[in-house]
Scaffold this active site. Structure first.
Site: not given
Ligand code: HSE
Length: 438
Positions: A45, A131, A136, A189, A203, A207
């Site tokens: 979806a 995980e 990643g 990118g 972020d 984590k």
């Molecule tokens: N935006 C994150 C980074 C990747 O630059 O490592 C996804 O967690």
């Protein structure tokens, strides 16, 4: 009869979702050889059902209706790759209620709403795996939960954000300023159009909240995790750090102390000789220290379509193995039996002990150093080394000091006093220094 077929549904057909489809298609035989289970992606979806993602799907798999995945009675496992809080939380809770196992890459959701999700999953008797949410493709969560679970961890340190690590690496290599490198990262990118979560450390904080909870068997209130990003790091500080034998990294730090835990994210100077200092560019690494194992460093691709899809698929296969072998609750979601998870106090920043890099901007005149060092001394702060460059602007001079270990509260009050002195021209720059790896 033992189940040998697993039906999977996917919510979110973006970059990582496309990677997941690619693994399903490209490695279907391998997945069967390793699990003995035929896995099928039966529904996907996404609101966007028209963009060509470069993968072909059988007729009828793609839908714009999430409900068609969440409520499909054929589906055993729902993969959530939408990201963010809404509507991902609601979709996951609904899927759990419908008896689906969950695989997610959503660190923000797990760090902030993990306890609610886990409680719902425990009630429904389903598994939740994440995980791909940290590092990643690096198998850090399964390492903590499974392979290293005989160890008591004292520290977990990570470079967990590729965007920040790319920016800091480029600034170090080229001597460029933050904004210049950020623009370059966006063009390549590596950074989002709105990079706030990455560059402000949010972020990374999501984590380390998860990693510290997994390592120390505790609940962590994400909103209390000290989070400082890299936006105030200048080329000048990177240059001084290099001269002094250090690198600046956005480090996520988790420490188990006697009576509290430390969980914090901030730019940190680490000696160039540390393995972590060699983690450059978009790569991620996590260093764990276990009482039986000692230190271990896991290094690899912390983001990207294929690396993240690899982690997602590993979780799907683990769940498939559990379901098909009837092994319920094989490894608890957060690595500890739910009733053994405790609340430990989070040490306030004012109480942490660290070495500090301090860069003062002062007038160049007799007695300046004496004034600064007298305030530091009055606050129990001892100086380890000092740099004052010979060449500098006529009316302004940087003085760089490295302190011995000091309490953050003492540093804060000393700087408040020093920055009021008439000789000081700009707010003093402070970077914490980590030299005590166990
Ligand atoms: N935006 C994150 C980074 C990747 O630059 O490592 C996804 O967690």
């Amino acid at each position: 009869m033992q189940k040998t077929q697993l039906n999977v549904g996917l919510l979110g057909f973006g970059t990582i979702g496309t990677g997941v489809v690619r693994v399903f298609q490209q490695n279907a035989d391998l997945i069967f050889q390793r699990t003995g289970i035929r896995m099928q992606l039966v529904r996907i979806a996404d609101l966007d059902t028209t963009t060509d993602r470069g993968v072909s799907l059988p007729e009828g798999v793609l839908t714009s209706d999430a409900e068609a995945v969440i409520s499909d009675p054929r589906i055993d496992v729902v993969i959530e790759l939408i990201g963010g809080y809404k509507p991902a939380l609601q979709f996951i809770l609904q899927a759990i209620e419908n008896g689906k196992h969950i695989v997610t890459a959503n660190k923000a959701l797990m760090a902030v709403h993990g306890q609610e999700i886990i409680a719902a999953a425990n009630r429904a008797g389903v598994d939740v795996m994440f995980e791909a949410a940290v590092g990643g493709g690096i198998p850090i969560i399964s390492a903590i939960k499974e392979n290293l679970c005989a160890n008591r961890f004292s520290t977990v340190l990570g470079i967990l954000n590729g965007t920040c690590n790319f920016i800091l690496t480029k600034m170090t290599e080229d001597g460029s300023d933050f904004s210049e490198v950020l623009a370059e990262a966006q063009a390549l990118g590596y950074a989002e159009a709105d990079p706030t979560f990455d560059i402000e450390g949010v972020d990374t904080a999501h984590k380390i909240t998860l990693l510290a909870a997994l390592c120390f068997g505790t609940r962590i209130d994400f909103s209390k995790v000290y989070t400082e990003g890299i936006t105030r790091i200048t080329a000048v500080d990177i240059d001084f750090a290099t001269q002094m034998g250090y690198k600046i990294k956005l480090l996520a730090i988790g420490k188990q102390c006697d009576e509290a835990i430390e969980v914090r994210v901030h730019p940190t100077m680490i000696p160039q000789s540390y393995q972590l200092a060699e983690v450059d560019g978009v790569f991620n690494a996590v260093r764990l220290s276990g009482d039986f194992l000692g230190p271990v460093l896991l290094y690899g691709s912390g983001a990207g379509m294929d690396a993240t899809a690899s982690a997602v698929m590993g979780d799907v296969m683990a769940i498939g193995r559990s379901i098909c072998s009837g092994a319920k609750d094989r490894a608890p979601v957060m690595g500890y039996c739910q009733e053994q998870i405790i609340d430990q106090p989070l040490r306030p920043m004012s109480e942490i002990i660290s070495q500090y890099y301090l860069r003062f901007t002062t007038v160049d005149r007799t007695g300046v150093l004496a004034q600064i060092s007298s305030v530091l001394g009055a606050h129990n702060i001892s100086i380890q080394s000092m740099i004052q460059p010979e060449r500098h602007a006529a009316d302004s001079v940087p003085i760089v000091l490295m302190t011995h270990e000091a309490k953050e509260a003492d540093i804060t009050s000393a700087l408040a006093e020093i920055d009021q002195l008439e000789i000081i021209q700009e707010p003093t720059c402070l970077i914490r220094v980590e030299t005590n790896l166990d």
